[in-house]
Design a protein around this motif. Structure first.
Motif, PDB file in Angstrom:
ATOM      1  N   GLU A 156       0.913  -1.242   0.065  1.00 37.37           N
ATOM      2  CA  GLU A 156       0.060   0.054   0.115  1.00 37.37           C
ATOM      3  C   GLU A 156       0.860   1.272   0.097  1.00 37.37           C
ATOM      4  O   GLU A 156       0.707   2.297  -0.568  1.00 37.37           O
ATOM      5  CB  GLU A 156      -0.726  -0.185   1.297  1.00 37.37           C
ATOM      6  N   ASP A 157       1.936   1.162   0.773  1.00 34.73           N
ATOM      7  CA  ASP A 157       2.778   2.454   0.867  1.00 34.73           C
ATOM      8  C   ASP A 157       3.510   2.691  -0.371  1.00 34.73           C
ATOM      9  O   ASP A 157       4.041   3.839  -0.730  1.00 34.73           O
ATOM     10  CB  ASP A 157       3.698   2.237   2.201  1.00 34.73           C
ATOM     11  N   GLY A 158       3.807   1.642  -1.086  1.00 32.20           N
ATOM     12  CA  GLY A 158       4.652   1.546  -2.436  1.00 32.20           C
ATOM     13  C   GLY A 158       3.871   2.222  -3.443  1.00 32.20           C
ATOM     14  O   GLY A 158       4.110   2.846  -4.337  1.00 32.20           O
ATOM     15  N   LEU A 159       2.545   1.837  -3.429  1.00 27.26           N
ATOM     16  CA  LEU A 159       1.517   2.262  -4.430  1.00 27.26           C
ATOM     17  C   LEU A 159       1.466   3.777  -4.225  1.00 27.26           C
ATOM     18  O   LEU A 159       1.553   4.537  -5.142  1.00 27.26           O
ATOM     19  CB  LEU A 159       0.222   1.560  -4.181  1.00 27.26           C
ATOM     20  N   ALA A 160       1.236   4.484  -2.988  1.00 30.81           N
ATOM     21  CA  ALA A 160       1.113   5.813  -2.622  1.00 30.81           C
ATOM     22  C   ALA A 160       2.525   6.528  -3.032  1.00 30.81           C
ATOM     23  O   ALA A 160       2.466   7.591  -3.955  1.00 30.81           O
ATOM     24  CB  ALA A 160       0.753   6.016  -1.307  1.00 30.81           C
ATOM     25  N   ALA A 161       3.632   5.799  -2.780  1.00 26.95           N
ATOM     26  CA  ALA A 161       4.932   6.413  -3.125  1.00 26.95           C
ATOM     27  C   ALA A 161       5.193   6.430  -4.638  1.00 26.95           C
ATOM     28  O   ALA A 161       5.710   7.439  -5.312  1.00 26.95           O
ATOM     29  CB  ALA A 161       6.024   5.679  -2.374  1.00 26.95           C
ATOM     30  N   ALA A 205      10.246   3.247  -4.761  1.00 28.61           N
ATOM     31  CA  ALA A 205       8.695   3.025  -4.717  1.00 28.61           C
ATOM     32  C   ALA A 205       8.212   1.694  -5.183  1.00 28.61           C
ATOM     33  O   ALA A 205       7.744   1.053  -4.606  1.00 28.61           O
ATOM     34  CB  ALA A 205       7.857   4.101  -5.286  1.00 28.61           C
ATOM     35  N   ARG A 206       8.904   1.337  -6.186  1.00 27.08           N
ATOM     36  CA  ARG A 206       8.905  -0.021  -6.947  1.00 27.08           C
ATOM     37  C   ARG A 206       9.361  -0.968  -5.950  1.00 27.08           C
ATOM     38  O   ARG A 206       8.689  -2.136  -5.913  1.00 27.08           O
ATOM     39  CB  ARG A 206       9.479  -0.027  -8.359  1.00 27.08           C
ATOM     40  N   ASP A 207      10.516  -0.754  -5.420  1.00 30.38           N
ATOM     41  CA  ASP A 207      11.049  -1.870  -4.384  1.00 30.38           C
ATOM     42  C   ASP A 207      10.154  -1.962  -3.269  1.00 30.38           C
ATOM     43  O   ASP A 207       9.965  -3.242  -2.880  1.00 30.38           O
ATOM     44  CB  ASP A 207      12.611  -1.221  -4.060  1.00 30.38           C
ATOM     45  N   LEU A 208       9.606  -0.893  -2.814  1.00 34.13           N
ATOM     46  CA  LEU A 208       8.612  -1.053  -1.547  1.00 34.13           C
ATOM     47  C   LEU A 208       7.184  -1.757  -1.903  1.00 34.13           C
ATOM     48  O   LEU A 208       6.729  -2.521  -1.350  1.00 34.13           O
ATOM     49  CB  LEU A 208       8.374   0.394  -1.053  1.00 34.13           C
TER      50      LEU A 208
END
Length: 561
Positions: free
Chosen positions: A119-124, A137-140
């Protein structure tokens, strides 16, 4: 003192037995981390500052005493408490010894589960403005929830995890002393007459409520290697990987009869041909050019590495398949080295590559030249070969591997001993500018390594002079001058058996250079051949009676009554 090897057997528990093992394992893990909590670190720090060994041993023993007490309070059986105490003692002792040597050491801490950053990665990713932010962001986004690996359950004594079978060639099982008689899940177990699979000792029929019998399976090679009275079982661990269970047992083997060596086996590590061998007799004459591993392993490692990167991009997790496959190939290669050395009675010789292994993780300087050899050394884990060979040579009764200086082996001529950079202008080709001798470059380097394994270098001696002296001495024997199959390696690759014999050659000693003597080092006694045969996987039986393990609802002859 004997030699120790570890064997891994897959366990085939029923659902009820798997549930019992997991419950005991989880409770033992909680006890271990409660005793090893950072708040209990004071005694270990005091031991680091204590010089007296007896006093230091007393401080370390407090962890073992506390571990047994906590295990008993948690209702764990004494066999499990004994294993926990041993684990605690080893963990704290290792920490203290590293600290006393001035090395950095981390106190054992329990790893926690890592939550997914989906979820955090999508937002980032939606808010990313730069390429760096997008990659982060992709890594997250691709990271997955990671649970810590289950801690193994240790049985420090052989009798608490005994491997048994009904007949000499019958299926194998392990009898685990794992639960207390007061446990509500405990059931009466009846074990029929049988044999201790490790020692061959006869076992009487008996009943117990504290034990579980779990069928094991292993390869035929493992069964022949570790069971049947060839080794002594010392300790075991139970490991869980996902839904699968494994028994990891440590066996002690008697020392092998030493082998008297009659030459040297040089092993060259290269970019194209991963490992190339050269066998020489006590005078340095080439007696064989075995291929340990050609270019196939490099291609395989690159393909596995590509799949591993794709898997990581797709799932966000690091797969272990690549490392395991590479380790398997390294063991296959070292098995070939040991088999070749034992067949020919040779001492294994390799180059000292510590400098390369220490620098492969360093960042390349801006504008600096890429080092493909260092990359290959890291990818193929070639530095691990010495570690594997160290114990495999001992098991075979061969002397310890000899490590020689690497400088000049690839540019030194095996025919005349002349060393020059111009001798090797191409990766695979060697042509001496002094005598005109041509050979495959890797084979020529392996010969130089093997010959260095015979040399006794004294203070002030130069390796180039010793190589020249050896070439001169061999040429005076007549015939092919000690080159053997090497002279044919340039034209026919390494299939030198199809090549014609080389022309006679007699080298001359450089002016003012005296031919020096050399020897092969230690001499050992003879030993019978003990080569490993091909391994064929085989499913083990379920118990003494040999029922099919697939039907886990059927009652077994060694199961609970």
């Amino acid at each position: 003192m004997g030699q120790f090897l570890t064997a891994v057997f897959e366990m085939r528990p029923t659902r009820r037995k798997a549930a019992i093992m997991e419950r005991v394992r989880r409770e033992a893990e909680d006890v271990f981390w409660s005793v090893m909590a950072p708040a209990n670190r004071a005694a270990a720090e005091q031991a680091v500052a204590t010089e007296d060994k007896t006093e230091r041993r007393k401080l370390l023993s407090t962890y073992e005493v506390r571990m047994r007490a906590e295990a008993a309070r948690a209702g764990l059986i004494e066999a499990v408490a004994q294993g926990l105490a041993r684990d605690a003692g080893m963990a704290v002792s290792s920490y203290v010894e590293l600290r006393r040597k001035g090395q950095s050491a981390e106190w054992p801490e329990r790893k926690l589960a890592k939550a997914s950053g989906h979820e955090d990665g999508l937002a980032a990713l939606a808010a990313a403005m730069t390429r760096e932010e997008e990659n982060a962001a992709r890594d997250l986004f691709t990271s997955a929830t990671r649970e810590p690996s289950p801690r193994p359950l240790t049985f420090a004594r052989e009798r608490d995890a005994r491997i048994v079978r009904k007949t000499v060639n019958g299926p194998i099982s392990v009898v685990l002393n794992i639960i207390t008689a007061k446990d509500r899940r405990a059931k009466q177990m009846m074990m029929a007459e049988g044999l201790d699979a490790a020692t061959g000792e006869a076992l009487r029929e008996h009943r117990s409520k504290t034990k579980l019998i779990v069928p094991l399976s292993c390869s035929l090679w493992h069964e022949q290697k570790f069971l049947g009275g060839k080794a002594i079982l010392r300790s075991s661990m139970i490991l869980r990987r996902g839904e699968r269970w494994f028994l990891q047992s440590q066996f002690e083997f008697p020392d092998a009869t030493p082998v008297k060596t009659e030459g040297s086996l040089g092993v060259d590590r290269g970019l194209v041909n991963t490992l190339v061998g050269a066998a020489v007799d006590m005078e340095g004459a080439v007696t064989g050019l075995p291929i340990i591993s050609g270019p196939a392993i490099g291609d395989t490692i690159r393909a596995l590495d590509k799949k591993d990167r794709a898997y990581k991009r797709r799932t966000g997790r690091v797969g272990l398949q690549h490392r395991r496959r590479v380790d398997h190939m390294l063991h296959e290669m070292t098995n070939r080295i040991v088999a070749e050395a034992k067949n020919r009675r040779l001492q294994v010789t390799m180059e000292d590559l510590k400098g390369f292994k220490q620098t492969i993780v360093q960042k390349r300087a801006k504008g600096g030249r890429r080092n493909p050899w260092a990359r290959s050394l890291k990818k193929a884990q070639l530095g691990k070969i010495e570690q594997i060979l160290d114990y495999k040579l001992t098991l075979a009764g061969l002397p310890k591997m000899r490590i020689v200086p690497p400088g000049g082996t690839s540019i030194t001529c095996s025919r005349c001993g002349h060393a020059a950079k111009e001798n090797r202008t191409e990766q695979a080709s060697f042509k001496c500018v002094s005598c005109g001798f041509e050979a495959h470059a890797d084979a020529n380097a392996a010969v130089q390594i093997a010959r260095r394994g015979l040399m006794k270098v004294r203070k002030g001696d130069k390796l180039a002079v010793l190589h020249t002296n050896m070439a001169v001495a061999l040429s005076k024997r007549g015939g092919d001058g000690g080159l053997g199959l090497l002279a044919a390696s340039a034209a026919g690759g390494f299939v030198a058996a199809h090549a014609s014999a080389p022309e006679p050659y007699e080298a001359e000693a450089p002016q003012g250079v005296e031919v020096l003597s050399f020897d092969a080092g230690q001499e050992l006694t003879d030993a019978a051949k003990n080569l490993r045969k091909d391994v064929f996987a085989e499913r083990g039986g379920s118990d003494f009676e040999g029922q099919n393990t697939g039907n886990r609802n059927k009652r077994h002859g060694l199961d609970e009554a």
